[in-house]
Design a protein around this motif. Structure first.
Motif, PDB file in Angstrom:
ATOM      1  N   ARG A  28       1.920  -4.831   5.822  1.00  7.20           N
ATOM      2  CA  ARG A  28       1.591  -3.681   6.670  1.00  7.20           C
ATOM      3  C   ARG A  28       2.902  -3.013   7.056  1.00  7.20           C
ATOM      4  O   ARG A  28       3.544  -3.376   8.045  1.00  7.20           O
ATOM      5  CB  ARG A  28       0.807  -4.121   7.899  1.00  7.20           C
ATOM      6  CG  ARG A  28      -0.528  -4.766   7.559  1.00  7.20           C
ATOM      7  CD  ARG A  28      -1.352  -5.033   8.793  1.00  7.20           C
ATOM      8  NE  ARG A  28      -1.768  -3.792   9.454  1.00  7.20           N
ATOM      9  CZ  ARG A  28      -2.458  -3.734  10.588  1.00  7.20           C
ATOM     10  NH1 ARG A  28      -2.818  -4.858  11.183  1.00  7.20           N
ATOM     11  NH2 ARG A  28      -2.790  -2.579  11.118  1.00  7.20           N
ATOM     12  N   PRO A  52       0.827  -1.223   0.000  1.00  8.00           N
ATOM     13  CA  PRO A  52       0.000   0.000   0.000  1.00  8.00           C
ATOM     14  C   PRO A  52       0.854   1.262   0.000  1.00  8.00           C
ATOM     15  O   PRO A  52       2.081   1.219   0.125  1.00  8.00           O
ATOM     16  CB  PRO A  52      -0.812  -0.131   1.290  1.00  8.00           C
ATOM     17  CG  PRO A  52      -0.027  -1.045   2.159  1.00  8.00           C
ATOM     18  CD  PRO A  52       0.759  -1.942   1.267  1.00  8.00           C
ATOM     19  N   THR A  55      -1.049  -8.670   1.807  1.00  6.79           N
ATOM     20  CA  THR A  55      -0.820  -7.228   1.888  1.00  6.79           C
ATOM     21  C   THR A  55       0.148  -6.956   3.025  1.00  6.79           C
ATOM     22  O   THR A  55      -0.112  -7.331   4.167  1.00  6.79           O
ATOM     23  CB  THR A  55      -2.135  -6.466   2.132  1.00  6.79           C
ATOM     24  OG1 THR A  55      -3.018  -6.684   1.034  1.00  6.79           O
ATOM     25  CG2 THR A  55      -1.876  -4.974   2.257  1.00  6.79           C
ATOM     26  N   GLN A  68      -7.045  -7.649  -3.073  1.00  6.35           N
ATOM     27  CA  GLN A  68      -6.609  -8.883  -2.436  1.00  6.35           C
ATOM     28  C   GLN A  68      -7.694  -9.951  -2.538  1.00  6.35           C
ATOM     29  O   GLN A  68      -7.426 -11.104  -2.896  1.00  6.35           O
ATOM     30  CB  GLN A  68      -6.250  -8.633  -0.971  1.00  6.35           C
ATOM     31  CG  GLN A  68      -5.766  -9.901  -0.259  1.00  6.35           C
ATOM     32  CD  GLN A  68      -5.267  -9.602   1.145  1.00  6.35           C
ATOM     33  OE1 GLN A  68      -5.064  -8.456   1.527  1.00  6.35           O
ATOM     34  NE2 GLN A  68      -5.055 -10.646   1.926  1.00  6.35           N
ATOM     35  N   GLY A 101      -3.130  -0.873   4.568  1.00  6.36           N
ATOM     36  CA  GLY A 101      -3.599  -1.964   3.733  1.00  6.36           C
ATOM     37  C   GLY A 101      -5.058  -1.912   3.316  1.00  6.36           C
ATOM     38  O   GLY A 101      -5.484  -2.712   2.494  1.00  6.36           O
TER      39      GLY A 101
END
Length: 201
Positions: free
Chosen positions: A37, A10, A35, A23, A16
């Motif tokens: 973080r 992201p 994803t 996703q 995210g």
């Protein structure tokens, strides 16, 4: 060996949420979508520590003989590029897709008075260095997706990688790019096509 693992990265200040729809769509298509973080995702300490986090996740989720795909949104695409071009990631990634990432900088980055902001400014040595040896990305069959209505990446054409395939998708807002159905469809098609490419790893 190419795996069906796709790591989604992201953008700035984003833990995210922007990548949730993509996703889910990728998982329904048979990909193993993760994803990341990112810590210090403001870019306060620059792209380097975030790229190191990405490197660690790739090593965690892939076997020694496997490669994966990366999909980076906004700043996440630049984090991915640093990993690919400076931390040896090109050996572990068979597909790289950047969504509205400031490959040549953005005017808005001048409002961020810390390392990451300086790195993402137009004309920064950080981005210039990455662009000088963008050929390193060729093995990852790079793709960039951008919108002509982007008011966050200014100039908007900064979102086009200097190499690889480019798609223009008319998305109204920057933050909507990774959630747009057309963008998601392009990502899914590109990831599937990379698995079928007989010349890849």
């Amino acid at each position: 060996m190419k795996s069906r693992i796709a790591i989604l990265i992201p953008g700035i200040f984003d833990r995210g949420r922007s990548m949730q729809r993509m996703q889910g769509a990728l998982e329904r298509s048979g990909f193993v979508a993760r994803t990341i973080r990112l810590q210090t995702n403001s870019g306060w300490y620059g792209m380097e520590p975030m790229a190191a986090q990405l490197r660690d996740l790739v090593e965690e989720v892939t076997r020694e003989d496997e490669s994966c795909a990366l999909v980076g949104f906004s700043m996440g695409g630049i984090v991915a590029r640093y990993y690919l071009q400076r931390l040896g990631g090109a050996e572990k990634v068979h597909k790289f897709i950047a969504l509205s990432s400031p490959h040549f900088g953005s005017l808005w980055a001048h409002l961020l008075p810390y390392k990451g902001g300086r790195q993402l400014r137009i004309g920064s040595e950080f981005l210039s260095s990455l662009n000088r040896d963008a050929a390193v990305l060729e093995g990852a069959a790079p793709v960039s997706i951008w919108t002509p209505y982007d008011a966050t990446i200014v100039p908007r054409t900064s979102s086009r990688l200097p190499i690889g395939n480019t798609y223009q998708v008319p998305v109204s807002l920057h933050r909507w790019v990774p959630q747009n159905p057309k963008v998601i469809d392009i990502v899914r098609t590109e990831l599937a096509g990379a698995l079928e490419d007989p010349d890849g790893r």
